[in-house]
Write an enzyme that holds these catalytic residues in place. Structure first.
Site, PDB file in Angstrom:
ATOM      1  CD  GLU A  94     114.004  27.845  78.064  1.00  0.00           C
ATOM      2  OE1 GLU A  94     114.380  27.679  79.231  1.00  0.00           O
ATOM      3  OE2 GLU A  94     114.042  28.942  77.501  1.00  0.00           O
ATOM      4  CB  CYS A 107     106.808  30.441  70.728  1.00  0.00           C
ATOM      5  SG  CYS A 107     108.438  31.090  70.377  1.00  0.00           S
ATOM      6  CB  CYS A 114     121.180  30.310  68.397  1.00  0.00           C
ATOM      7  SG  CYS A 114     120.815  31.121  66.815  1.00  0.00           S
ATOM      8  CB  CYS A 118     121.088  38.430  67.739  1.00  0.00           C
ATOM      9  SG  CYS A 118     120.730  37.730  66.119  1.00  0.00           S
ATOM     10  CB  CYS A 121     119.013  37.052  71.022  1.00  0.00           C
ATOM     11  SG  CYS A 121     118.098  35.508  71.134  1.00  0.00           S
ATOM     12  CB  CYS A 339     110.840  37.620  71.502  1.00  0.00           C
ATOM     13  SG  CYS A 339     109.609  37.100  70.350  1.00  0.00           S
TER      14      CYS A 339
HETATM   15  N1  SAH Z   1     116.509  33.019  64.758  1.00  0.00           N
HETATM   16  C1  SAH Z   1     115.191  33.406  64.402  1.00  0.00           C
HETATM   17  C2  SAH Z   1     114.112  32.997  65.391  1.00  0.00           C
HETATM   18  C3  SAH Z   1     114.391  33.213  66.871  1.00  0.00           C
HETATM   19  S1  SAH Z   1     114.275  34.822  67.530  1.00  0.00           S
HETATM   20  C4  SAH Z   1     115.144  34.904  64.147  1.00  0.00           C
HETATM   21  O1  SAH Z   1     116.159  35.554  64.334  1.00  0.00           O
HETATM   22  O2  SAH Z   1     114.127  35.393  63.683  1.00  0.00           O
HETATM   23  C5  SAH Z   1     112.604  35.304  67.474  1.00  0.00           C
HETATM   24  C6  SAH Z   1     112.420  36.816  67.476  1.00  0.00           C
HETATM   25  O3  SAH Z   1     112.753  37.395  68.751  1.00  0.00           O
HETATM   26  C7  SAH Z   1     113.304  37.539  66.468  1.00  0.00           C
HETATM   27  O4  SAH Z   1     112.589  38.520  65.809  1.00  0.00           O
HETATM   28  C8  SAH Z   1     114.371  38.146  67.358  1.00  0.00           C
HETATM   29  O5  SAH Z   1     115.000  39.215  66.732  1.00  0.00           O
HETATM   30  C9  SAH Z   1     113.566  38.537  68.573  1.00  0.00           C
HETATM   31  N2  SAH Z   1     114.350  38.772  69.767  1.00  0.00           N
HETATM   32  C10 SAH Z   1     115.518  38.204  70.114  1.00  0.00           C
HETATM   33  N3  SAH Z   1     115.926  38.669  71.310  1.00  0.00           N
HETATM   34  C11 SAH Z   1     114.984  39.543  71.741  1.00  0.00           C
HETATM   35  C12 SAH Z   1     114.811  40.324  72.919  1.00  0.00           C
HETATM   36  N4  SAH Z   1     115.694  40.299  73.899  1.00  0.00           N
HETATM   37  N5  SAH Z   1     113.707  41.101  73.006  1.00  0.00           N
HETATM   38  C13 SAH Z   1     112.785  41.106  72.024  1.00  0.00           C
HETATM   39  N6  SAH Z   1     112.884  40.386  70.891  1.00  0.00           N
HETATM   40  C14 SAH Z   1     113.970  39.618  70.747  1.00  0.00           C
END
Ligand code: SAH
Length: 349
Positions: A94, A107, A114, A118, A121, A339
């Site tokens: 996406e 973006c 991945c 986390c 996420c 995000c």
């Molecule tokens: N793997 C990379 C890039 C992808 S995530 C990273 O970790 O930075 C992009 C951003 O979205 C990161 O800052 C991540 O922590 C944040 N993110 C992930 N899940 C989220 C959620 N449910 N709500 C808000 N931000 C989130």
């Protein structure tokens, strides 16, 4: 899809020039083809109208042009556009266009799925299937640039690597894609308008610094206390904050560019004074700013965005220590484009 022919876009300009000279033609022909592929975005050899019919046929016999395809498009009430992008092997990633008053930001994704885990996420629930090729990353940017021109009458102004995947676990391909995005033969964008966001892979942050990259670095920190960070980002066990901190100091020493920390405040997880104090101490190691991002719920209700009082406390305590802090509101939430919400939800695959 054609799996037997070689993808012509995997060839460098030099390799293309050599292909033509070894086939009894002029090296210049390779430059022409390269321009068609990268500057003009040709999808078919027949589009390359300044080549003879025979040459086009010869190319078609030897190569394929593996383009991505915008498979689905959803538009949010705030103007954000989420694209489901089909890769040449049928896999989906996406990419999102985020328009604001002054900017058009793309973006983009760097991996299918991945490998990190986390807890907050949505992408972490998809297994990492593979890395994206440089051209698959580049093509997302081109597709979103086209959308920005079509719907908002302006080209892309910024790119963030905050889509699916961990960019630093696909470092070489991300770097090659950025080279093309910033080169004159590609989109000619300034690297200052590009942000690579990482969950924090110390070794790769150091490598990036040593490679003297010109783009910006954002780190998804979310907590400056090891036990808390490990509970929400389990790989922190392998890459603890001490190593991250050291890598970030190395980054600043080599690049003189400040680091952005992305940070979500969750109720009952990182919303106390102790959490804020730990963040303040962490920020002192290298010049940095904090971006407090809104939590985008991904379903189960385990994580809850902290209330305004906690956010206000973060802002006032950080500002009292002269640390720049911004509070970022989410975009595209109604279409799961924000995000951490990218999870190919509307797809069976
Ligand atoms: N793997 C990379 C890039 C992808 S995530 C990273 O970790 O930075 C992009 C951003 O979205 C990161 O800052 C991540 O922590 C944040 N993110 C992930 N899940 C989220 C959620 N449910 N709500 C808000 N931000 C989130």
């Amino acid at each position: 899809m054609n799996t037997t022919k070689k993808d012509i876009r995997a060839l460098s300009k030099e390799e293309l020039r050599t292909f033509f000279t070894t086939n009894g033609d002029k090296a210049f022909r390779g430059t022409q083809v390269y321009e068609w592929l990268w500057q003009k975005g040709a999808h078919h050899f027949d589009d390359m109208t300044n080549l003879s019919k025979e040459t086009r046929q010869m190319m078609d016999d030897n190569f394929s042009i593996n383009h991505i395809k915008v498979d689905s498009m959803q538009r949010s009430s705030d103007g954000t556009i989420k694209n489901g992008i089909r890769l040449h092997d049928g896999m989906i990633v996406e990419s999102v266009l985020i328009p604001t008053a002054k900017r058009s930001t793309a973006c983009v994704s760097s991996q299918v799925g991945c490998s990190l885990d986390c807890k907050f996420c949505a992408t972490s629930r998809l297994k990492r299937m593979r890395n994206l090729n440089p051209d698959e990353i580049y093509d997302q940017v081109v597709a979103i640039d086209k959308q920005s021109k079509l719907y908002y009458n302006r080209p892309l102004s910024n790119i963030v690597f905050m889509g699916m995947g961990e960019p630093l676990m696909n470092y070489n391909n991300v770097l090659k894609a950025i080279d093309k995005i910033t080169s004159k033969e590609g989109l000619g964008m300034s690297p200052k308008r590009i942000v690579v966001s990482t969950s924090g892979v110390p070794k790769m942050i150091k490598k990036m610094a040593d490679d003297k990259v010109k783009f910006n670095l954002a780190v998804s920190l979310h907590s400056a206390i090891d036990s808390v960070r490990t509970s929400i980002m389990p790989f922190n066990e392998t890459f603890p904050l001490k190593d991250l901190r050291e890598a970030l100091q190395h980054w600043y020493a080599a690049t003189s560019r400040i680091i952005t920390y992305e940070y979500v405040v969750w109720e009952g997880i990182n919303d106390t004074k102790t959490d804020i104090e730990a963040l303040i101490s962490f920020c002192k190691f290298a010049p940095s700013k904090v971006n407090l991002i809104e939590y985008n719920p991904i379903d189960d209700g385990v994580f809850q965005q902290a209330g305004n009082a906690a956010i206000d406390l973060y802002v006032s305590m950080l500002e009292a220590k002269n640390i720049t802090v911004t509070v970022r509101r989410s975009r595209g939430k109604d279409i799961d484009a924000a995000c951490g919400q990218l999870a190919n939800k509307d797809k069976a695959s």
